[in-house]
Write a protein that holds these residues in place. Structure first.
Motif, PDB file in Angstrom:
ATOM      1  N   ARG A 137       0.814  -1.213   0.000  1.00 45.99           N
ATOM      2  CA  ARG A 137       0.000   0.000   0.000  1.00 45.99           C
ATOM      3  C   ARG A 137       0.851   1.269   0.000  1.00 45.99           C
ATOM      4  NH1 ARG A 137      -4.107  -2.268   4.656  1.00 45.99           N
ATOM      5  NH2 ARG A 137      -5.429  -3.540   3.283  1.00 45.99           N
ATOM      6  N   LEU A 138       2.052   1.212   0.554  1.00 45.12           N
ATOM      7  CA  LEU A 138       2.883   2.409   0.635  1.00 45.12           C
ATOM      8  C   LEU A 138       3.414   2.811  -0.738  1.00 45.12           C
ATOM      9  CD1 LEU A 138       4.903   1.743   3.917  1.00 45.12           C
ATOM     10  CD2 LEU A 138       2.883   3.189   3.602  1.00 45.12           C
ATOM     11  N   GLU A 139       3.845   1.835  -1.524  1.00 43.53           N
ATOM     12  CA  GLU A 139       4.364   2.099  -2.863  1.00 43.53           C
ATOM     13  C   GLU A 139       3.757   1.096  -3.832  1.00 43.53           C
ATOM     14  OE1 GLU A 139       8.599   1.924  -2.663  1.00 43.53           O
ATOM     15  OE2 GLU A 139       8.764   3.562  -1.214  1.00 43.53           O
ATOM     16  N   PRO A 140       2.454   1.236  -4.120  1.00 47.03           N
ATOM     17  CA  PRO A 140       1.772   0.258  -4.981  1.00 47.03           C
ATOM     18  C   PRO A 140       2.365   0.225  -6.391  1.00 47.03           C
ATOM     19  CG  PRO A 140       0.402   2.204  -4.641  1.00 47.03           C
ATOM     20  CD  PRO A 140       1.555   2.327  -3.695  1.00 47.03           C
ATOM     21  N   GLU A 141       2.407  -0.950  -6.959  1.00 52.85           N
ATOM     22  CA  GLU A 141       2.948  -1.117  -8.301  1.00 52.85           C
ATOM     23  C   GLU A 141       1.965  -0.592  -9.345  1.00 52.85           C
ATOM     24  OE1 GLU A 141       6.015  -1.998  -8.321  1.00 52.85           O
ATOM     25  OE2 GLU A 141       5.784  -2.258  -6.167  1.00 52.85           O
ATOM     26  N   PRO A 142       2.457   0.043 -10.404  1.00 55.01           N
ATOM     27  CA  PRO A 142       1.568   0.562 -11.457  1.00 55.01           C
ATOM     28  C   PRO A 142       0.784  -0.571 -12.109  1.00 55.01           C
ATOM     29  CG  PRO A 142       3.794   1.439 -11.684  1.00 55.01           C
ATOM     30  CD  PRO A 142       3.872   0.337 -10.663  1.00 55.01           C
ATOM     31  N   ASN A 143      -0.468  -0.302 -12.396  1.00 56.76           N
ATOM     32  CA  ASN A 143      -1.311  -1.332 -13.014  1.00 56.76           C
ATOM     33  C   ASN A 143      -0.755  -1.792 -14.351  1.00 56.76           C
ATOM     34  OD1 ASN A 143      -3.168  -1.381 -10.899  1.00 56.76           O
ATOM     35  ND2 ASN A 143      -4.395   0.273 -11.785  1.00 56.76           N
ATOM     36  N   ARG A 144      -0.141  -0.870 -15.102  1.00 57.49           N
ATOM     37  CA  ARG A 144       0.411  -1.248 -16.405  1.00 57.49           C
ATOM     38  C   ARG A 144       1.536  -2.270 -16.246  1.00 57.49           C
ATOM     39  NH1 ARG A 144       5.202   1.241 -16.995  1.00 57.49           N
ATOM     40  NH2 ARG A 144       5.640   3.061 -15.654  1.00 57.49           N
ATOM     41  N   MET A 145       2.333  -2.120 -15.178  1.00 58.19           N
ATOM     42  CA  MET A 145       3.416  -3.073 -14.946  1.00 58.19           C
ATOM     43  C   MET A 145       2.875  -4.424 -14.492  1.00 58.19           C
ATOM     44  SD  MET A 145       6.322  -1.887 -15.807  1.00 58.19           S
ATOM     45  CE  MET A 145       7.284  -3.211 -15.056  1.00 58.19           C
ATOM     46  N   LEU A 146       1.837  -4.382 -13.679  1.00 60.06           N
ATOM     47  CA  LEU A 146       1.216  -5.636 -13.244  1.00 60.06           C
ATOM     48  C   LEU A 146       0.576  -6.351 -14.423  1.00 60.06           C
ATOM     49  CD1 LEU A 146      -0.427  -4.515  -9.872  1.00 60.06           C
ATOM     50  CD2 LEU A 146       1.681  -5.821 -10.192  1.00 60.06           C
ATOM     51  N   ALA A 147      -0.086  -5.582 -15.300  1.00 62.34           N
ATOM     52  CA  ALA A 147      -0.706  -6.181 -16.483  1.00 62.34           C
ATOM     53  C   ALA A 147       0.355  -6.788 -17.396  1.00 62.34           C
ATOM     54  CB  ALA A 147      -1.515  -5.126 -17.241  1.00 62.34           C
ATOM     55  N   ARG A 148       1.450  -6.068 -17.560  1.00 58.03           N
ATOM     56  CA  ARG A 148       2.556  -6.568 -18.394  1.00 58.03           C
ATOM     57  C   ARG A 148       3.140  -7.852 -17.822  1.00 58.03           C
ATOM     58  NH1 ARG A 148       7.925  -2.880 -19.731  1.00 58.03           N
ATOM     59  NH2 ARG A 148       9.215  -4.540 -20.619  1.00 58.03           N
ATOM     60  N   THR A 149       3.322  -7.895 -16.516  1.00 56.22           N
ATOM     61  CA  THR A 149       3.887  -9.075 -15.864  1.00 56.22           C
ATOM     62  C   THR A 149       2.908 -10.239 -15.892  1.00 56.22           C
ATOM     63  OG1 THR A 149       5.143  -7.605 -14.405  1.00 56.22           O
ATOM     64  CG2 THR A 149       4.974  -9.915 -13.755  1.00 56.22           C
ATOM     65  N   PHE A 150       1.627  -9.937 -15.698  1.00 55.12           N
ATOM     66  CA  PHE A 150       0.585 -10.966 -15.779  1.00 55.12           C
ATOM     67  C   PHE A 150       0.588 -11.606 -17.164  1.00 55.12           C
ATOM     68  CE2 PHE A 150      -3.707 -12.500 -16.549  1.00 55.12           C
ATOM     69  CZ  PHE A 150      -4.060 -13.112 -15.354  1.00 55.12           C
ATOM     70  N   PHE A 207       0.102 -15.840 -11.238  1.00 62.83           N
ATOM     71  CA  PHE A 207      -1.341 -15.822 -11.486  1.00 62.83           C
ATOM     72  C   PHE A 207      -1.641 -15.869 -12.978  1.00 62.83           C
ATOM     73  CE2 PHE A 207      -1.508 -13.488  -7.244  1.00 62.83           C
ATOM     74  CZ  PHE A 207      -1.890 -14.637  -6.555  1.00 62.83           C
ATOM     75  N   GLY A 208      -0.815 -15.187 -13.777  1.00 62.62           N
ATOM     76  CA  GLY A 208      -0.985 -15.278 -15.220  1.00 62.62           C
ATOM     77  C   GLY A 208      -0.727 -16.686 -15.723  1.00 62.62           C
ATOM     78  N   PHE A 209       0.342 -17.295 -15.219  1.00 61.16           N
ATOM     79  CA  PHE A 209       0.681 -18.669 -15.596  1.00 61.16           C
ATOM     80  C   PHE A 209      -0.451 -19.623 -15.212  1.00 61.16           C
ATOM     81  CE2 PHE A 209       2.681 -22.777 -15.376  1.00 61.16           C
ATOM     82  CZ  PHE A 209       3.696 -22.753 -16.328  1.00 61.16           C
ATOM     83  N   ALA A 210      -0.946 -19.461 -13.994  1.00 63.71           N
ATOM     84  CA  ALA A 210      -2.016 -20.336 -13.511  1.00 63.71           C
ATOM     85  C   ALA A 210      -3.298 -20.144 -14.319  1.00 63.71           C
ATOM     86  CB  ALA A 210      -2.293 -20.059 -12.036  1.00 63.71           C
ATOM     87  N   ALA A 211      -3.586 -18.907 -14.737  1.00 66.88           N
ATOM     88  CA  ALA A 211      -4.783 -18.648 -15.532  1.00 66.88           C
ATOM     89  C   ALA A 211      -4.726 -19.411 -16.845  1.00 66.88           C
ATOM     90  CB  ALA A 211      -4.932 -17.150 -15.794  1.00 66.88           C
ATOM     91  N   ALA A 212      -3.570 -19.374 -17.509  1.00 68.46           N
ATOM     92  CA  ALA A 212      -3.417 -20.095 -18.771  1.00 68.46           C
ATOM     93  C   ALA A 212      -3.486 -21.604 -18.553  1.00 68.46           C
ATOM     94  CB  ALA A 212      -2.089 -19.715 -19.426  1.00 68.46           C
ATOM     95  N   GLU A 213      -2.828 -22.067 -17.518  1.00 68.86           N
ATOM     96  CA  GLU A 213      -2.825 -23.496 -17.213  1.00 68.86           C
ATOM     97  C   GLU A 213      -4.227 -23.980 -16.851  1.00 68.86           C
ATOM     98  OE1 GLU A 213       0.589 -25.815 -15.019  1.00 68.86           O
ATOM     99  OE2 GLU A 213      -0.948 -25.276 -13.553  1.00 68.86           O
ATOM    100  N   ASN A 214      -4.947 -23.192 -16.036  1.00 67.52           N
ATOM    101  CA  ASN A 214      -6.308 -23.575 -15.653  1.00 67.52           C
ATOM    102  C   ASN A 214      -7.226 -23.638 -16.864  1.00 67.52           C
ATOM    103  OD1 ASN A 214      -5.459 -23.653 -13.019  1.00 67.52           O
ATOM    104  ND2 ASN A 214      -6.334 -21.680 -12.451  1.00 67.52           N
ATOM    105  N   PHE A 215      -7.044 -22.697 -17.796  1.00 69.51           N
ATOM    106  CA  PHE A 215      -7.850 -22.730 -19.020  1.00 69.51           C
ATOM    107  C   PHE A 215      -7.586 -24.008 -19.811  1.00 69.51           C
ATOM    108  CE2 PHE A 215      -7.908 -22.108 -23.616  1.00 69.51           C
ATOM    109  CZ  PHE A 215      -9.250 -21.819 -23.818  1.00 69.51           C
ATOM    110  N   LEU A 216      -6.325 -24.376 -19.956  1.00 69.53           N
ATOM    111  CA  LEU A 216      -5.975 -25.571 -20.718  1.00 69.53           C
ATOM    112  C   LEU A 216      -6.535 -26.829 -20.073  1.00 69.53           C
ATOM    113  CD1 LEU A 216      -2.266 -24.699 -21.636  1.00 69.53           C
ATOM    114  CD2 LEU A 216      -4.257 -24.673 -23.158  1.00 69.53           C
TER     115      LEU A 216
END
Length: 218
Positions: A26-39, A114-123
C-alpha cells in the motif's frame, strides 16, 4: 460460448488474486500497467514451459517407477515452470525502475504466477471439463503464487543489493522440489489429496511471513 466462459472463469479469479496481493504494497503500490505486463508475461510463459515439458514427459515421465516419477515432477515440471515464471518477471519487470526491493519481488512474481495459472487452468478446463475450474482457481492458483512468491523475495533482495543470485537459485531449487512434491501427491494413488492442501497452506503461511519481512524493509 463455452470457450468464452472458460476464458472468463480462468482469467477473472487470477486477476482477483493479483488485486488481493497488490494490497500488501500500500505504501508504494505497483503501477497497473506493470502488473498487467507481468501478468501477460506469466500467461505466455506457459508456452515455452509446455514446449519443454511435453517432450520430457514423453521421453522420461511415462512408465517410470515412483522414484523416477518424483524426480521427473521436480525437474521436468517444477523446475521448468518455476524457471519460466522467473524469466517472465526478469524480462517484464525486473529491469524496470518500478521494481524495488523484496516486496516488489513478491508482488511481481506472484502476478506472473497468477498469469501462468490462468493459462494453465484454461488448458485443463478445456481438456477435462469446466467442473475442475473452480477448485483449480483457488488451490492451484495460490499454489503457483506461493511457489513463485518465495523466489520473488530472494529476487527482490538481489535487486536491492541485499542478496545474491545464489540465494535466488537456492529458492528456485527449493520451490521446484515442493512443486514436484505437490504434483506427486495429486497424481499418487496412495497419498491423500489433503496432503497437497496442507502443503499449499504451509507454504502460503511461509509466504505471508516473507511478506511481513519485506514490508519491514521498506
Amino acid at each position: 460460448m463455452e470457450l468464452i466462459v472458460l476464458v472468463f472463469f480462468s482469467l477473472v479469479p487470477a486477476v482477483g488474486w493479483v488485486w488481493y496481493f497488490k494490497r500488501y504494497d500500500r505504501l508504494e503500490p505497483e503501477p497497473n500497467r506493470m502488473l498487467a505486463r507481468t501478468f501477460a508475461a506469466g500467461l505466455l510463459a506457459v508456452v515455452p514451459a509446455g514446449l519443454i515439458e511435453v517432450p520430457l514427459m514423453q521421453a522420461w515421465g511415462q512408465g517410470t517407477n515412483a522414484v523416477g516419477q518424483f524426480v521427473f515432477l521436480i525437474l521436468g515440471v517444477g523446475l521448468v515452470e518455476e524457471s519460466a515464471k522467473l524469466m517472465a518477471v526478469y524480462f517484464a519487470a525486473y529491469r524496470s525502475p518500478e521494481f524495488g526491493g523484496s516486496l516488489d519481488g513478491i508482488i511481481y512474481m506472484t502476478t506472473a504466477a497468477f498469469g501462468f495459472a490462468a493459462a494453465e487452468n484454461f488448458l485443463y478446463a478445456y481438456s477435462f471439463g469446466w467442473e475442475i475450474g473452480p477448485l483449480r482457481a483457488i488451490v492451484t492458483t495460490i499454489a503457483h503464487a506461493s511457489f513463485s512468491g518465495v523466489v520473488g523475495f530472494s529476487l527482490g533482495l538481489v535487486h536491492s543489493g541485499a542478496g545474491t543470485w545464489i540465494t535466488v537459485a537456492s529458492s528456485l531449487i527449493s520451490v521446484s522440489i515442493l512443486h514436484g512434491l505437490y504434483n506427486y501427491i495429486l497424481f499418487s494413488q496412495f497419498l491423500s489429496p489433503l496432503l497437497a492442501l496442507l502443503l499449499v497452506f504451509l507454504l502460503y503461511r511461509f509466504l505471508t511471513h516473507r511478506i511481513r519481512q519485506a514490508q519491514k524493509r521498506i
